[in-house]
Design a protein around this motif. Sequence first.
Motif: not given
Ligand code: GTP
Length: 598
Positions: A17, A21, A55, A133-134, A136, A165
Amino acid sequence: ADREHTRNFSIIAHIDHGKSTLADRLIQACGAVTDREFQNQLLDNLYLERERGITIKSQAITLPYLAKNGQEYELNLIDTPGHVDFTYEVSRALASCEGVLLIVDASQGVEAQTLANMYLAMEHDLTIVPVINKIDLISADVDATRLQITEDLGLDGDEALAVSAKEGTNIDQVLEAIVNKLPPPKGQAEAPLQALIFDAQYDPYRGTVIFVRVMEGQLKQGDFIRFMHNGSSYRVEEVGLFKLRREPAKALRAGQVGYVIAGVKTVSDVDVGDTITNNDHPAPAPLPGFREAKPVVFSSIYPVATDDYPELAEAIEKLKLNDASLTYQKDYSQALGTGFRCGFLGLLHLEVVQERLEREFGLSLILTAPSVRYQVYLNDGQHLEIENPALFPDPSTIDYCEEPYVKASILMPDRYIGTVMQLCLDRRGEGNVMHYPSPGRVELISELPLAEVIYDFYDKLKTVTQGYGSFDYEFIGDRRTELAKLDILVNGERVDALSMLVFRGGARPRALHAVNKLAETIPRQQFKIAIQGAIGGTIIARSTINAFRKDVTAKCYGGDVSRKRKLLEKQKAGKKRMKLVGNVPIPQKAFLAVLQSD
Ligand code: GTP
């Protein structure tokens, strides 16, 4: 910084989610690192985490933040591992915080892990700031997500921050919310020392670096400290903050997050969740919530090439330096030679260890079927804990057995409830209860044997829900069960490394699956090979590999010497990946195939 200007927080989210990022954006926005350093920092991170997007270990970083009110703040971000295997580590990291950012993906909505994480945060009385989040993404539905946050989580969805993010949209709002919505830490610098250990990492030059949150009192160089649970004491060599690199400080005071170096040799000498106090002025009691991190899944690891054993031993020892929850002891198999019986926190932990051994140390390995730990009560009143099929006692001496159960929470769109319910029943699920957190979504609570969960439950769940189901579990204790030891025979010879402990009622399908997989993966020979599954003396499944009709390799042997040599070398390399059982060579992939479901 003083307590009033300190904020300790964590980010929690369902996998993918956007936790990492968002953390990266916050770090950049605070100018804690230059962009180039930032890149390097990313490269330094354990590649496994980056690659799998998971993580694995907690990390912490201190961010200086100049708020819009003109005040300078010290923000401590404590990152948490994002997987059910590491729930205890998460709980210790959360106990070190006053608040959390709870991320919800605007295109996915609330998922099981989001709920599970929120409950954890609530157990620690943390202030929860929801972040959508996301935004966009074209598929983002911010309004529906706000509604879900209100209805499923019971938080104020209208107050949720809406950010991207990835594109850095509204990151400043997140920082202001941290300062304005999260409370400052409590605690008295003059009180007796209580510092919570939430992680530890091995540094080859300094020994173990201990990650702490000081709850009461203070910690400084030269202090004589004691770990209240394990009883050992040390002299503090250095304390400091987690900037991009470790930055030594004069002292860590109540409310602060930082590190302690005190001549502790390995991470196994430190228990996550233990309390550090001052040996000369000890606190009356340790902080609550301590638990020993106990392995729950066990497997034996053998090198494919028997002469790689010393390398494997060295590699495991090295991994252990930085992984207190990995346990191992020497193990011997007739079929596979000398190896290690290892204990893991869960299947993900097992996979991570296997991958690191293979990639970082260049080893080629065979793992035996993962097993849980069973409680075995004998007729003579003895009680055994058995996680290695080789040590399973003669069934005639057993009074009864127990196996570990978990409470699983499965969240899915309601159209899948029928198939998921069936899946749980097939996996011996009990006490199924349903909740409807919001229209169209259902949460199924089921009590399942851990052994069924580690086998292929998650894969099956993803398949039957087309990826929409999410899943989380916790232990609820051991329950009465009927166990049997399933042996696999190749041409009448028992292959000890393929033996497994199974639920008696499910033994036949497991045996059939194993013999069929072996029949598919063992290459044909000049002779017929019988593969059988047996319990005690009774054969319950069988499969046959037919012999070659004629010798197809004969035509390869030409007169060309170099070609011949090449062929010989190839055969030698091939042999390295084979194990001879009797006169049947069993390839590494056959051992793996037995572990996999269809
Ligand atoms: P874990 O560490 O596995 O729990 O994942 P995480 O929650 O840390 O997610 P991470 O930040 O790795 O993001 C997962 C995916 O979502 C990645 O491919 C990012 O590039 C994408 N992502 C994160 N934030 C955004 C956003 O705001 N918009 C979009 N379009 N994609 C995003």
